[in-house]
Design a protein around this motif. Sequence first.
Motif, PDB file in Angstrom:
ATOM      1  N   ARG A   1       0.650  -1.495  -0.187  1.00 53.64           N
ATOM      2  CA  ARG A   1       0.203  -0.259  -0.041  1.00 53.64           C
ATOM      3  C   ARG A   1       0.758   1.136  -0.009  1.00 53.64           C
ATOM      4  NH1 ARG A   1      -4.516   0.135  -1.921  1.00 53.64           N
ATOM      5  NH2 ARG A   1      -5.607   1.379  -0.496  1.00 53.64           N
ATOM      6  N   ARG A   2       0.388   2.279  -0.640  1.00 53.86           N
ATOM      7  CA  ARG A   2       1.121   3.605  -0.651  1.00 53.86           C
ATOM      8  C   ARG A   2       1.400   4.168   1.046  1.00 53.86           C
ATOM      9  NH1 ARG A   2      -0.773   6.817  -5.997  1.00 53.86           N
ATOM     10  NH2 ARG A   2      -0.132   8.614  -5.039  1.00 53.86           N
ATOM     11  N   SER A   3       2.687   4.511   0.748  1.00 51.75           N
ATOM     12  CA  SER A   3       2.987   4.899   2.286  1.00 51.75           C
ATOM     13  C   SER A   3       2.860   6.520   2.515  1.00 51.75           C
ATOM     14  CB  SER A   3       4.651   4.695   2.374  1.00 51.75           C
ATOM     15  OG  SER A   3       5.294   5.340   1.470  1.00 51.75           O
ATOM     16  N   ASP A   4       2.390   7.217   1.309  1.00 48.70           N
ATOM     17  CA  ASP A   4       2.063   8.552   1.220  1.00 48.70           C
ATOM     18  C   ASP A   4       0.623   8.883   1.878  1.00 48.70           C
ATOM     19  OD1 ASP A   4       0.619   7.973  -0.845  1.00 48.70           O
ATOM     20  OD2 ASP A   4       1.678   9.214  -2.240  1.00 48.70           O
TER      21      ASP A   4
ATOM     22  N   TRP B   1      -1.283   1.734  -4.781  1.00 46.60           N
ATOM     23  CA  TRP B   1       0.007   0.851  -4.306  1.00 46.60           C
ATOM     24  C   TRP B   1       1.277   1.390  -4.805  1.00 46.60           C
ATOM     25  CZ3 TRP B   1      -1.543  -3.538  -1.858  1.00 46.60           C
ATOM     26  CH2 TRP B   1      -2.887  -4.228  -1.833  1.00 46.60           C
ATOM     27  N   THR B   2       2.514   0.885  -4.102  1.00 45.65           N
ATOM     28  CA  THR B   2       3.792   1.062  -4.710  1.00 45.65           C
ATOM     29  C   THR B   2       4.217  -0.250  -5.074  1.00 45.65           C
ATOM     30  OG1 THR B   2       3.953   2.741  -2.638  1.00 45.65           O
ATOM     31  CG2 THR B   2       6.020   1.855  -3.623  1.00 45.65           C
TER      32      THR B   2
ATOM     33  N   GLN C   1       7.536  -2.123  -6.540  1.00 50.64           N
ATOM     34  CA  GLN C   1       9.245  -2.408  -6.567  1.00 50.64           C
ATOM     35  C   GLN C   1       9.154  -3.041  -7.979  1.00 50.64           C
ATOM     36  OE1 GLN C   1      11.270  -1.176  -4.617  1.00 50.64           O
ATOM     37  NE2 GLN C   1       9.884  -0.740  -3.076  1.00 50.64           N
TER      38      GLN C   1
ATOM     39  N   SER D   1      10.931   2.136  -7.271  1.00 48.15           N
ATOM     40  CA  SER D   1       9.679   1.929  -6.680  1.00 48.15           C
ATOM     41  C   SER D   1       8.879   3.301  -7.412  1.00 48.15           C
ATOM     42  CB  SER D   1       9.760   2.008  -5.201  1.00 48.15           C
ATOM     43  OG  SER D   1       9.750   3.294  -4.598  1.00 48.15           O
ATOM     44  N   GLU D   2       7.376   2.870  -7.685  1.00 50.71           N
ATOM     45  CA  GLU D   2       6.608   3.756  -8.313  1.00 50.71           C
ATOM     46  C   GLU D   2       5.068   3.552  -7.695  1.00 50.71           C
ATOM     47  OE1 GLU D   2       7.438   3.673 -12.633  1.00 50.71           O
ATOM     48  OE2 GLU D   2       5.573   4.960 -13.006  1.00 50.71           O
ATOM     49  N   ASP D   3       4.680   4.735  -7.600  1.00 53.40           N
ATOM     50  CA  ASP D   3       3.285   4.722  -6.984  1.00 53.40           C
ATOM     51  C   ASP D   3       2.183   4.893  -8.125  1.00 53.40           C
ATOM     52  OD1 ASP D   3       4.306   4.816  -4.368  1.00 53.40           O
ATOM     53  OD2 ASP D   3       4.261   7.087  -4.465  1.00 53.40           O
TER      54      ASP D   3
END
Length: 495
Positions: A109-112, A117-118, A120, A129-131
Motif C-alpha cells: 500500500r502507498r506510504s504517502d 499501491w507502491t 517495486q 519504486s513507483e506509486d
Amino acid sequence: MVARKSVAVIGGGVSGLAAAKAFKEKGHLVSGFERSDDFGGVWEPSRSYPDVQTQSPKELYCYTDHPMPADYPEWPKGPQVHAYLHSYAKKHGLEDLFSLNTTIRSMTRRSDGRDGWTLQIEDGTDKRSEDFDFVAVCTGQFSEKNVLTHPGQDGYLEAGGQVMHSSDYTDPSMVKDKRVVVLGFSKSATDIAVNAVKSGASDVTIVYREPVWRVPYFVGGINFKHLLYMRAQEIQFNGWGGSPLGKLAFALFKPMIWANFRGLETLLKLQLGLARHNMVPKIPIEKDVSCSIPIVTPGFFEGLRAGTIRPVQGTIERYDSNGPVLTNGETVKADMVVLAVGWKLGVPFLDESYRDRLIEADGQYRTYRLIANPDLPDMGFVGFNSSFCTVLSAEIGANWLVRYADGMLANQPTPDAMRENMEVMLRWRREERPAAQVYGGLCSAPFHFRHFDELLADIGATKTSHSNPLKEMFSYPDATAYGTYLASAPDYRAT
Ligand SMILES: Cc1cc2nc3c(=O)[nH]c(=O)nc-3n(C[C@H](O)[C@H](O)[C@H](O)COP(=O)(O)OP(=O)(O)OC[C@H]3O[C@@H](n4cnc5c(N)ncnc54)[C@H](O)[C@@H]3O)c2cc1C
C-alpha cells in the motif's frame, strides 16, 4: 466526473493487453510491465513447446474488434497466436505503454497515505519504486512453474539423465533417439508425447494418475464449438444460485440431461476407444467439465493404438540411475523425463497480508465476478476468469474492471454485497460443483454465457444477446457481437 488515474498493468499476455486497452480507452495513464522480452505470455515462443496450438477454435479465441486472420487454421498454432497478439497491440497503440524485461517484485500500500499501491520494479539491474492509483494484475495462471523433485533425482541426473518442466521442452531435436517419459495427462503432456514420437524419440512413455474426459476437435464429425459452447448445453450443468423456478426446471429436466451426457460419453468412448486403453474416467462428464478439461491432441490415441506411446497409470515414486521408478514398481529406462505437471497459482509479489485476504487456506480465491475483492482496494484481476474463450473473457473482464475502478458500473456493488456473493460462490464450488475449484476457482467455464451476462448487466449494457432467441440458445459466443454489447453501455471518459 471521473478522475484520471495512473494505472499499472502487470503482465503483457492476452489479459495485460486487454487491460491496457480498456484503461487507456477511458483516458487513464497506463504503465504496463512485462517481465519477459516480448508480449504474448503463454504464447511467447521461448515459453511454448513445439506444435502448441489453441484448444479454442479461432472465432472463440479473439478480441471483439480484432478477428484472427482469415487464412489462419481453425485452431491456430502458437506462433500465429503470438503474431495475432502483436497485431492487436499495434492496432491499439499498446506496445509503447509497456516496459519489457521488467518484473514487479512487490506491491504494498502507498506510504504517502493516498489510495493505491507502491510497486517495486526491477529492470535488469536497476530497481526502483513507483506509486500507482490502481493496479490491474494480469499475470495469468501459468507464470510460476510447478517444480517437482523426487528422491534419487540427483543421482539420475549425475548418471546422465535429464529432467525438465514441460515449458522447457522448446526444441524437439532434443528428443531424437532418446527414451522419453512424460509425467502428466494434461493437454501439454499429450502434446509433448505426440511431438516426441514425431521428433524421433526412440521410446515414449506417458505416466498418468487418473484418466480424464477429453474432447476431440471433432466429436462424431462435428466441430465441438457447435456442441459444447452454447447456452442450451451450459444450462445443463449445475450452476450457482438460481431461482427456485430455475431449480425446479433443472430437477424436471434431470433425466433428459442425464441421457444427454451419457450419450456424449458413449460417443467419446467409441470414438477414442477409451475402454480399450482402460481410460474410461470414473467421474461423470457433466461433473468434470471445467477449464482443466483437455482437448485431444491429434495423434495421441493413434499413438496409443500403434504402440508408439505407452501409457502407464501411476506416478513417479523415485529415480534410480536408469530412470524413474513408478508407483507400480516398474523402472522405466529413460534418457529424459518431461514433467508436464503444470504451474503454481499465485500473486507472489502482493504484500502477504493482502494475499491472505485473497486466498483461502484450501487455495480457493476470494473474488467477486472473478475480478475484484473489496478487501484489496484499488486493484483487480484480468484473465483470472479463465475459460474456453479466455481472450473474450479477459476483454469483458477488463471492461468491467475499469468501470469498477471508476465507480461507473451500472450495478456498482457495495463491499458487503461483494463479500456475500464471494461466500455464495465459495460454498457452491466446495459443496455443489467441486470441478469449479480448479485453478483456485478461477475458471468461468463452462458457464461462459452466465458469467458474461452478469458482467454485462453490471456494466450497464443495454444489448446483451442476439435478437433471435433460438440463435442465442444454440450458438457459440460471438466475439464481434460482444463488442457491440460492450459498446451499448453508457460511455464516459476520465479527465
Ligand atoms: C499451451 C496452452 C494453450 C492454451 N490454449 C488455450 C485456448 O485454446 N483457449 C483458452 O481460452 N485458453 C487457452 N490457454 C490458457 C491461456 O493461459 C489463456 O488463454 C491466456 O493466454 C492467458 O493469458 P494471460 O495474459 O492471462 O496470462 P499469461 O499468458 O500467462 O501472461 C501473463 C504474463 O504476466 C507476466 N508476468 C508474470 N509475473 C510478472 C511479474 N511479476 N512482473 C511482470 N510480468 C509478470 C508473464 O511473463 C506473462 O507474460 C492455453 C494455455 C496454454 C499454456
